[in-house]
Design an enzyme around this catalytic site. Structure first.
Site, PDB file in Angstrom:
ATOM      1  N   ASP A 108       0.857  -1.184   0.000  1.00  0.00           N
ATOM      2  CA  ASP A 108       0.000   0.000   0.000  1.00  0.00           C
ATOM      3  C   ASP A 108       0.895   1.236   0.000  1.00  0.00           C
ATOM      4  OD1 ASP A 108       0.874   0.308   2.604  1.00  0.00           O
ATOM      5  OD2 ASP A 108      -1.003  -0.336   3.511  1.00  0.00           O
ATOM      6  N   ASP A 282      -7.535  -7.279   2.147  1.00  0.00           N
ATOM      7  CA  ASP A 282      -6.495  -7.391   3.168  1.00  0.00           C
ATOM      8  C   ASP A 282      -7.065  -6.871   4.469  1.00  0.00           C
ATOM      9  OD1 ASP A 282      -4.969  -4.639   4.195  1.00  0.00           O
ATOM     10  OD2 ASP A 282      -6.091  -4.376   2.333  1.00  0.00           O
TER      11      ASP A 282
END
Length: 394
Positions: A108, A282
């Site tokens: 990310d 996630d």
């Protein structure tokens, strides 16, 4: 029932000449099952990505994570830029070699952590200037620097830098952050350039305002990225709001590209989101819960701190293929948790990740067989029965 290999089905929506490719093998309403193909491996979808924030899935060995069925893990740009640092990581051969994970890694952008962890933030068009939560050192994260760091880490799927606004928030603030995130997405796309075998995903923002979500999705699709995430959810809003935003965005995302719901969630969140067309997830929930004495099982969520387990000789799940669920009594796990023993954290994390991967595999099989609604209903009924039994036993 054995889950079909991603390579066995007819490759619809798949270009064999593309080193990064996504295909859909079967659908069940909006839900779909398929595969993302990358040089480092195949990601079976819908997929749950264990979170390896600081180059480790906490309390787990990499080979354990792989053996449970995880095809991809997540690393965090913010934490890894602070330590050990992206340039050092590159000198050491990249994140895959560093953490001993040979499969795909998604990173990310670090934007959420900058907003939630760092202190003395200053945000403007250029990016975010902030002080580290670790040692107070000053840093600047621009869209270009975020992509540069992710490239130094060697990640396979890189996320654009965005601004994530916690809900509830004023519509004007949500709109400002969404438009800034769109401008940053364009800069990230330029910075990413062409990287064979790798991908950059955009992030749909817009809070809980449907019109802003649609505008964000349409603008990102115009950038022709490899995949699209739905961000800014699981930040305090009710599940109904999250699901409504997925339903709002899904029709505006390309069917031939993967969709990733960031930071979600509970097993029920996963099932409801898969039913609405999401391919990737996630969440820290299964690992964090394991470190705090909570087990996710086909019998629902079990709190091993409760005294009722002190003399319970049953395992968490005698039918599980995971040794942590099958081979240790609840009494022993209760003892480990109450004694703050590290082994308790390890075993419950192992169990939780095994359950999450089994749940995803079950959904993939159910979609392929056109029975996702039945599978989800049966799963929820099993949780409810077990909870009723626990309540009656109290």
């Amino acid at each position: 029932m054995t889950e079909p290999s991603p390579t066995e089905a007819s490759p619809t929506e798949f270009s064999p000449t593309d080193a990064f490719a996504f295909r859909v093998d079967a659908t069940d309403g909006p839900a779909r099952t398929g595969a993302i193909t990358m040089p480092r491996g195949v990601i079976r979808t819908p997929a749950f990505m264990p979170v390896g924030t600081a180059a480790t899935v906490k309390a787990m060995y990499p080979d354990q994570v792989r053996a449970l069925g995880a095809d991809v893990v997540l690393g965090n740009t913010y934490h890894l830029m602070l330590r050990p640092g992206p340039e050092r990581m590159a000198r050491l051969g990249g994140l895959h070699r560093f953490m001993g994970w040979e499969g795909p890694i998604l990173t990310d952008s670090g934007g959420f952590q900058v907003m939630s962890l760092a202190s003395l933030r200053k945000l403007d068009e250029k990016g975010v200037t902030f002080r580290s939560h670790v040692d107070g050192s000053a840093h600047h994260m621009s869209p270009e620097r975020s992509i540069e760091i992710q490239g130094l880490l060697g990640s396979d799927i890189q996320m654009q830098l965005d601004e994530c606004v916690r809900l509830p928030a004023e519509p004007a603030e949500v709109e400002r952050a969404m438009r800034l995130s769109l401008r940053w997405a364009e800069r990230c796309r330029v910075a990413f350039g062409t990287q064979p075998g790798k991908a950059m995903f955009g992030i749909v923002q817009g809070g809980d305002v449907p019109a802003l979500r649609v505008e964000s999705a349409q603008a990102l699709v115009a950038l022709d990225l490899k995949g699209y995430a739905i961000g800014g959810l699981a930040v305090g809003e009710p599940q109904a709001v999250m699901l409504a935003m997925i339903e709002t965005v899904e029709p505006h995302l390309p069917r031939a590209k993967p969709r990733y719901l960031m930071g979600v969630g509970t097993p029920d969140d996963l099932m409801r989101s898969v039913a609405r067309g999401v391919d990737m997830f996630d969440c820290v929930m299964p690992t964090r819960a394991g470190r705090h004495g909570l087990a996710y099982t086909r019998h629902g969520r079990i709190n091993l701190r409760n005294a009722r387990h002190a003399e319970d000789t049953r395992p968490l799940d005698e039918t599980s293929s995971c040794p942590a669920a099958r081979d240790y009594s609840r009494a022993y796990l209760h003892h480990l948790v109450r004694s703050d023993e590290i082994l308790g954290m390890m075993l419950l994390t192992w169990n939780n990740l095994a359950y999450y991967q089994d749940l995803m595999a079950g959904m993939r099989r159910a979609i392929a067989g056109g029975r996702l609604a039945d599978f989800s209903g049966e799963t929820r009924e099993a949780w409810a029965r077990a909870e009723a039994e626990r309540a009656a036993g109290a």
